[in-house]
Design a protein around this motif. Structure first.
Motif, short mmCIF file in Angstrom:
data_model
loop_
_atom_site.label_atom_id
_atom_site.label_comp_id
_atom_site.label_asym_id
_atom_site.label_seq_id
_atom_site.Cartn_x
_atom_site.Cartn_y
_atom_site.Cartn_z
N HIS A 54 0.80 -1.42 0.11
CA HIS A 54 -0.11 -0.05 -0.03
C HIS A 54 0.84 1.13 -0.03
O HIS A 54 0.30 2.39 -0.36
N GLY A 55 1.99 1.40 0.32
CA GLY A 55 2.80 2.30 0.39
C GLY A 55 2.80 3.07 1.80
O GLY A 55 2.22 2.48 2.76
N VAL A 56 3.29 4.38 1.72
CA VAL A 56 3.60 4.86 2.95
C VAL A 56 2.69 6.33 2.98
O VAL A 56 2.91 7.06 1.91
N LEU A 57 1.90 6.52 3.76
CA LEU A 57 0.78 7.81 3.93
C LEU A 57 1.81 8.96 4.04
O LEU A 57 2.66 8.85 5.12
N ILE A 58 2.11 10.13 3.17
CA ILE A 58 3.02 11.05 3.59
C ILE A 58 2.13 12.10 4.10
O ILE A 58 2.32 12.81 5.08
N GLU A 59 0.76 12.62 3.50
CA GLU A 59 -0.01 13.55 4.10
C GLU A 59 -1.21 13.24 3.72
O GLU A 59 -1.79 12.71 2.71
N MET A 60 -2.44 13.92 4.43
CA MET A 60 -3.86 13.74 4.07
C MET A 60 -4.59 15.06 4.40
O MET A 60 -4.30 15.60 5.36
N HIS A 61 -5.64 15.32 3.68
CA HIS A 61 -6.23 16.59 4.04
C HIS A 61 -7.71 16.20 3.76
O HIS A 61 -8.23 15.92 2.80
N PRO A 62 -8.43 16.17 5.00
CA PRO A 62 -10.02 16.14 4.85
C PRO A 62 -10.60 17.31 4.34
O PRO A 62 -10.22 18.42 4.68
N MET A 63 -11.59 17.10 3.53
CA MET A 63 -12.12 18.41 2.79
C MET A 63 -13.46 18.52 3.38
O MET A 63 -14.35 17.68 3.24
N PRO A 64 -14.04 19.83 4.15
CA PRO A 64 -15.25 19.71 4.84
C PRO A 64 -16.22 19.69 3.71
O PRO A 64 -16.25 20.11 2.47
#
Length: 88
Positions: free
Chosen positions: A27-37
């Protein structure tokens, strides 16, 4: 009772820890994530409509993904996967 091993990234069930670990590594490595309202409401709670994520795959390349929130009545991930027609 049979022991099962679950990929912590996708929830897939395996018979061995090695298979589950291999799935997690793919799956790889999560670098960043952004929840969008957004406007997804459920019993007074607001959930994001979209989540944007950036990963580093097994080749070291950065890839992006967009995840759309799908409301489900069931909170059991294995049941939700079957309802959505995901592979087992």
């Amino acid at each position: 009772m049979k022991t099962q091993f679950i990929c912590e990234k996708c929830g897939e069930v395996y018979d061995t820890a090695e298979d589950a670990n291999e799935c997690e590594a793919n799956h790889g490595v999560l670098i960043e994530m952004h929840p969008m309202p957004g406007a997804s409401y459920h019993h007074g709670f607001v959930y994001p409509e979209l989540i944007y994520a950036r990963f580093r795959n097994e080749k070291g390349e950065e890839v992006a993904a967009e995840y759309r929130f799908l409301n489900s009545k069931n909170t059991d991930f294995s049941v939700v996967k079957k309802e959505r027609g995901c592979h087992e």
